[in-house]
Scaffold this active site. Sequence first.
Site, PDB file in Angstrom:
ATOM      1  N   ASP A 118       0.817  -1.221   0.000  1.00  0.00           N
ATOM      2  CA  ASP A 118       0.000   0.000   0.000  1.00  0.00           C
ATOM      3  C   ASP A 118       0.851   1.271   0.000  1.00  0.00           C
ATOM      4  O   ASP A 118       0.352   2.346  -0.313  1.00  0.00           O
ATOM      5  CB  ASP A 118      -0.909   0.027   1.235  1.00  0.00           C
ATOM      6  CG  ASP A 118      -1.972  -1.043   1.165  1.00  0.00           C
ATOM      7  OD1 ASP A 118      -2.190  -1.585   0.068  1.00  0.00           O
ATOM      8  OD2 ASP A 118      -2.571  -1.350   2.210  1.00  0.00           O
ATOM      9  N   ARG A 153     -14.364  -1.156 -25.388  1.00  0.00           N
ATOM     10  CA  ARG A 153     -15.024  -1.252 -24.076  1.00  0.00           C
ATOM     11  C   ARG A 153     -14.421  -0.285 -23.068  1.00  0.00           C
ATOM     12  O   ARG A 153     -13.300   0.185 -23.235  1.00  0.00           O
ATOM     13  CB  ARG A 153     -14.851  -2.665 -23.505  1.00  0.00           C
ATOM     14  CG  ARG A 153     -15.755  -3.658 -24.159  1.00  0.00           C
ATOM     15  CD  ARG A 153     -15.534  -5.030 -23.568  1.00  0.00           C
ATOM     16  NE  ARG A 153     -16.361  -5.998 -24.278  1.00  0.00           N
ATOM     17  CZ  ARG A 153     -16.108  -7.306 -24.322  1.00  0.00           C
ATOM     18  NH1 ARG A 153     -15.058  -7.791 -23.710  1.00  0.00           N
ATOM     19  NH2 ARG A 153     -16.897  -8.102 -24.969  1.00  0.00           N
ATOM     20  N   GLY A 161      -5.563  -1.114  -1.903  1.00  0.00           N
ATOM     21  CA  GLY A 161      -5.378   0.254  -1.407  1.00  0.00           C
ATOM     22  C   GLY A 161      -6.606   0.640  -0.619  1.00  0.00           C
ATOM     23  O   GLY A 161      -7.603   1.097  -1.144  1.00  0.00           O
ATOM     24  N   ARG A 162      -6.522   0.360   0.654  1.00  0.00           N
ATOM     25  CA  ARG A 162      -7.672   0.533   1.546  1.00  0.00           C
ATOM     26  C   ARG A 162      -7.926   2.004   1.846  1.00  0.00           C
ATOM     27  O   ARG A 162      -9.002   2.521   1.566  1.00  0.00           O
ATOM     28  CB  ARG A 162      -7.352  -0.251   2.817  1.00  0.00           C
ATOM     29  CG  ARG A 162      -8.259  -0.108   3.964  1.00  0.00           C
ATOM     30  CD  ARG A 162      -7.807  -1.065   5.051  1.00  0.00           C
ATOM     31  NE  ARG A 162      -8.179  -2.424   4.706  1.00  0.00           N
ATOM     32  CZ  ARG A 162      -9.342  -2.995   5.053  1.00  0.00           C
ATOM     33  NH1 ARG A 162     -10.213  -2.340   5.770  1.00  0.00           N
ATOM     34  NH2 ARG A 162      -9.608  -4.217   4.703  1.00  0.00           N
ATOM     35  N   ARG A 256     -16.464  -3.579 -18.541  1.00  0.00           N
ATOM     36  CA  ARG A 256     -16.026  -4.835 -17.898  1.00  0.00           C
ATOM     37  C   ARG A 256     -15.093  -4.506 -16.735  1.00  0.00           C
ATOM     38  O   ARG A 256     -14.309  -3.574 -16.823  1.00  0.00           O
ATOM     39  CB  ARG A 256     -15.260  -5.708 -18.882  1.00  0.00           C
ATOM     40  CG  ARG A 256     -16.094  -6.238 -20.017  1.00  0.00           C
ATOM     41  CD  ARG A 256     -16.923  -7.427 -19.582  1.00  0.00           C
ATOM     42  NE  ARG A 256     -17.495  -8.087 -20.723  1.00  0.00           N
ATOM     43  CZ  ARG A 256     -18.612  -7.712 -21.337  1.00  0.00           C
ATOM     44  NH1 ARG A 256     -19.281  -6.650 -20.919  1.00  0.00           N
ATOM     45  NH2 ARG A 256     -19.054  -8.375 -22.378  1.00  0.00           N
TER      46      ARG A 256
HETATM   47  O1  F6P Z   1      -2.491  -3.982   3.894  1.00  0.00           O
HETATM   48  C1  F6P Z   1      -2.290  -4.309   2.583  1.00  0.00           C
HETATM   49  C2  F6P Z   1      -3.517  -4.765   1.907  1.00  0.00           C
HETATM   50  O2  F6P Z   1      -3.057  -5.239   0.711  1.00  0.00           O
HETATM   51  C3  F6P Z   1      -4.665  -3.754   1.679  1.00  0.00           C
HETATM   52  O3  F6P Z   1      -4.505  -2.972   0.530  1.00  0.00           O
HETATM   53  C4  F6P Z   1      -5.851  -4.679   1.564  1.00  0.00           C
HETATM   54  O4  F6P Z   1      -7.040  -4.013   1.934  1.00  0.00           O
HETATM   55  C5  F6P Z   1      -5.532  -5.744   2.548  1.00  0.00           C
HETATM   56  O5  F6P Z   1      -4.134  -5.815   2.622  1.00  0.00           O
HETATM   57  C6  F6P Z   1      -6.094  -7.094   2.230  1.00  0.00           C
HETATM   58  O6  F6P Z   1      -5.746  -7.916   3.290  1.00  0.00           O
HETATM   59  P1  F6P Z   1      -6.119  -9.457   3.387  1.00  0.00           P
HETATM   60  O7  F6P Z   1      -5.312 -10.153   2.332  1.00  0.00           O
HETATM   61  O8  F6P Z   1      -5.677  -9.841   4.734  1.00  0.00           O
HETATM   62  O9  F6P Z   1      -7.571  -9.575   3.143  1.00  0.00           O
END
Ligand code: F6P
Length: 338
Positions: A118, A153, A161-162, A256
């Site tokens: 991230d 398309r 990327g949370r 898509r």
């Molecule tokens: O922290 C890194 C990350 O890749 C985030 O972007 C994502 O939301 C999360 O990990 C996903 O985590 P997991 O694989 O534990 O569901």
Amino acid sequence: VIRAVVKTATNEHGMEVFGFLDGYHGLVSGRHVRLGYDDVANILTRGGTILGMSKRDRFFNIGDGLLRVRDRTRDARGVMRRLGLGGVICIGGEGTLAVANYLNGKGIPVIGVPKTIDNDVAITEQSFGFDSACTIATEAVDRLHTTADSHHRVMVLEVMGRHAGWLALHSGLAGGGDIILIPEIPFHCEAICRVLRARVRKGRRFSIIVAAEGAHPAGGGELYMVKGARGVPARLGGIGTAIAREIERRTGLECRETILGYLQRGGSPTPYDRLLATRFGHAAVRLAVAGRFGLMTSLVGGRIDSVPVARVAGITRVIPPDSPLLSAARSIGTSFGE
Ligand code: F6P
């Protein structure tokens, strides 16, 4: 990082290195392996970690408001005493580093190393892992161009990327995406559709959208979550699909979606990441030898530096509104769906 730590520590300082299995789980339970030169000889090209991790498990009450658990700081201390350890090198992202800071506050000597795709750890220009994920995501954008172009398309690529949109921004720009959606800039569906219609009018027969999984509509719209167990952050996913359906509904353009998911975490690290990991690992040992605990290795101005882990813990480095990359993107006509 593990390779560089072990090699530097054994080569230069004749130190012994132990690797805790499954991250902090190993630290509190004592599950470990001895890591010698030969154990790390062939891991440079491997992705992930040879030691495992414990991302969803919690062993310490770090006071982040999430699940309260039986705090195992004493167990960690006991394990360290038994093994005769001088300190722990904690390699990971925000969760790992928040725990590292907590342990440091409890008198356990730690050194942090920022590792997350991230790229959202504070006070380091880059975390290792990011470049590798970015390379895969960029290649995905490149490959999507083929069908987008020939089949006329709109293609939506959802990347991880949370809270921070670094991966979407970098891969979207590197891959020439037309619209990039990031958590830092809430989007308007109608703005996205306007861009797409304008492209059609100009004779462009396809469009590429790169969306971070944490991208969300302006006005406090819903986040797309898969599930959230008690005390653990919910998993995100699905924004790409939601956007694709909404675009089709509003514009009638064929759309898509592709969710890149765990493909962006796997495979061999890029040369850049291998170098960064080597530099971080080497620097971590140097700090340990100098007794400079409580610090995290960081990349500042292209050079390896160190910062107090306390200044990093609990902070997510998001894309600042005045980011030069954002203004460059806007200048070349990339839309953020604003
Ligand atoms: O922290 C890194 C990350 O890749 C985030 O972007 C994502 O939301 C999360 O990990 C996903 O985590 P997991 O694989 O534990 O569901």
